[in-house]
Design a protein around this motif. Sequence first.
Motif, PDB file in Angstrom:
ATOM      1  N   ALA A 114       0.872  -1.177   0.000  1.00 19.62           N
ATOM      2  CA  ALA A 114       0.000   0.000   0.000  1.00 19.62           C
ATOM      3  C   ALA A 114       0.904   1.221   0.000  1.00 19.62           C
ATOM      4  N   LEU A 115       0.427   2.321  -0.598  1.00 18.18           N
ATOM      5  CA  LEU A 115       1.265   3.527  -0.622  1.00 18.18           C
ATOM      6  C   LEU A 115       0.408   4.782  -0.677  1.00 18.18           C
ATOM      7  N   ALA A 116       1.029   5.881  -0.261  1.00 21.71           N
ATOM      8  CA  ALA A 116       0.436   7.207  -0.397  1.00 21.71           C
ATOM      9  C   ALA A 116       1.525   8.122  -0.932  1.00 21.71           C
ATOM     10  N   ASN A 117       1.241   8.796  -2.045  1.00 22.31           N
ATOM     11  CA  ASN A 117       2.193   9.727  -2.634  1.00 22.31           C
ATOM     12  C   ASN A 117       1.714  11.149  -2.375  1.00 22.31           C
ATOM     13  N   ARG A 118       2.381  11.835  -1.451  1.00 16.76           N
ATOM     14  CA  ARG A 118       2.043  13.228  -1.140  1.00 16.76           C
ATOM     15  C   ARG A 118       3.247  14.119  -1.390  1.00 16.76           C
ATOM     16  N   THR A 119       4.146  13.690  -2.291  1.00 17.44           N
ATOM     17  CA  THR A 119       5.380  14.422  -2.565  1.00 17.44           C
ATOM     18  C   THR A 119       5.152  15.661  -3.426  1.00 17.44           C
ATOM     19  N   GLY A 120       4.057  15.699  -4.171  1.00 16.54           N
ATOM     20  CA  GLY A 120       3.852  16.773  -5.125  1.00 16.54           C
ATOM     21  C   GLY A 120       4.509  16.479  -6.461  1.00 16.54           C
ATOM     22  N   ARG A 121       5.117  15.312  -6.589  1.00 19.34           N
ATOM     23  CA  ARG A 121       5.785  14.884  -7.825  1.00 19.34           C
ATOM     24  C   ARG A 121       5.336  13.474  -8.174  1.00 19.34           C
ATOM     25  N   PRO A 122       5.391  13.114  -9.451  1.00 21.18           N
ATOM     26  CA  PRO A 122       5.053  11.737  -9.818  1.00 21.18           C
ATOM     27  C   PRO A 122       6.068  10.754  -9.229  1.00 21.18           C
ATOM     28  N   VAL A 123       5.577   9.596  -8.805  1.00 20.71           N
ATOM     29  CA  VAL A 123       6.427   8.539  -8.259  1.00 20.71           C
ATOM     30  C   VAL A 123       6.096   7.246  -8.996  1.00 20.71           C
ATOM     31  N   THR A 124       7.146   6.569  -9.465  1.00 22.18           N
ATOM     32  CA  THR A 124       6.966   5.255 -10.081  1.00 22.18           C
ATOM     33  C   THR A 124       7.366   4.199  -9.065  1.00 22.18           C
ATOM     34  N   ALA A 125       6.449   3.262  -8.830  1.00 21.90           N
ATOM     35  CA  ALA A 125       6.705   2.144  -7.920  1.00 21.90           C
ATOM     36  C   ALA A 125       7.029   0.915  -8.769  1.00 21.90           C
ATOM     37  N   TYR A 126       8.101   0.224  -8.396  1.00 23.94           N
ATOM     38  CA  TYR A 126       8.593  -0.918  -9.176  1.00 23.94           C
ATOM     39  C   TYR A 126       8.485  -2.220  -8.383  1.00 23.94           C
ATOM     40  N   GLN A 127       8.182  -3.287  -9.109  1.00 23.76           N
ATOM     41  CA  GLN A 127       8.220  -4.624  -8.522  1.00 23.76           C
ATOM     42  C   GLN A 127       9.675  -5.050  -8.338  1.00 23.76           C
ATOM     43  N   SER A 128      10.530  -4.598  -9.221  1.00 22.31           N
ATOM     44  CA  SER A 128      11.953  -4.921  -9.184  1.00 22.31           C
ATOM     45  C   SER A 128      12.690  -4.018  -8.195  1.00 22.31           C
TER      46      SER A 128
END
Length: 156
Positions: A108-122
Amino acid sequence: MRTTVLTTAALAALCLLAPASPASPASPASPASPASPASPASPADPAPATRTAQAVRAAPQPRLGSCAPGELCLWAKPGFTGARHVHELSGIDIESCVPLPAGAGAQALANRTGRPVTAYQSAECAETGEFETYPGGGTWVPQTPYRVRAFKVWEN
């Protein structure tokens, strides 16, 4: 038992059709109550659309995990539960792969950085595994489609 899937537009239309005050539908085994002389006759069992709209309004909202503005928060288990890892922009190199600690992963995640974030399985941010980019304006994901092992924060 049959499950019905409603689109957002259909659900909105159903909410408009639902009565303003909650109705108490009679059970199928009980007879219909007679209508009062001042009100129009009401059916013993409201239309399925009305029951569905009432059930949707009564459904509790999911609880979001705690994540402050400017942070990327990752939880070990779905539903914002389990161990939480917090990353702030001040401690992240933009556009660099940031692996989670060895053996750790997030579901689970929450992105509140104000920038796009890519989450990787690797764990190496390799694009041969699954990956997904989440907008930075406040994205809450109670269950990722795969175990997140690394991420990249992108320039706007």
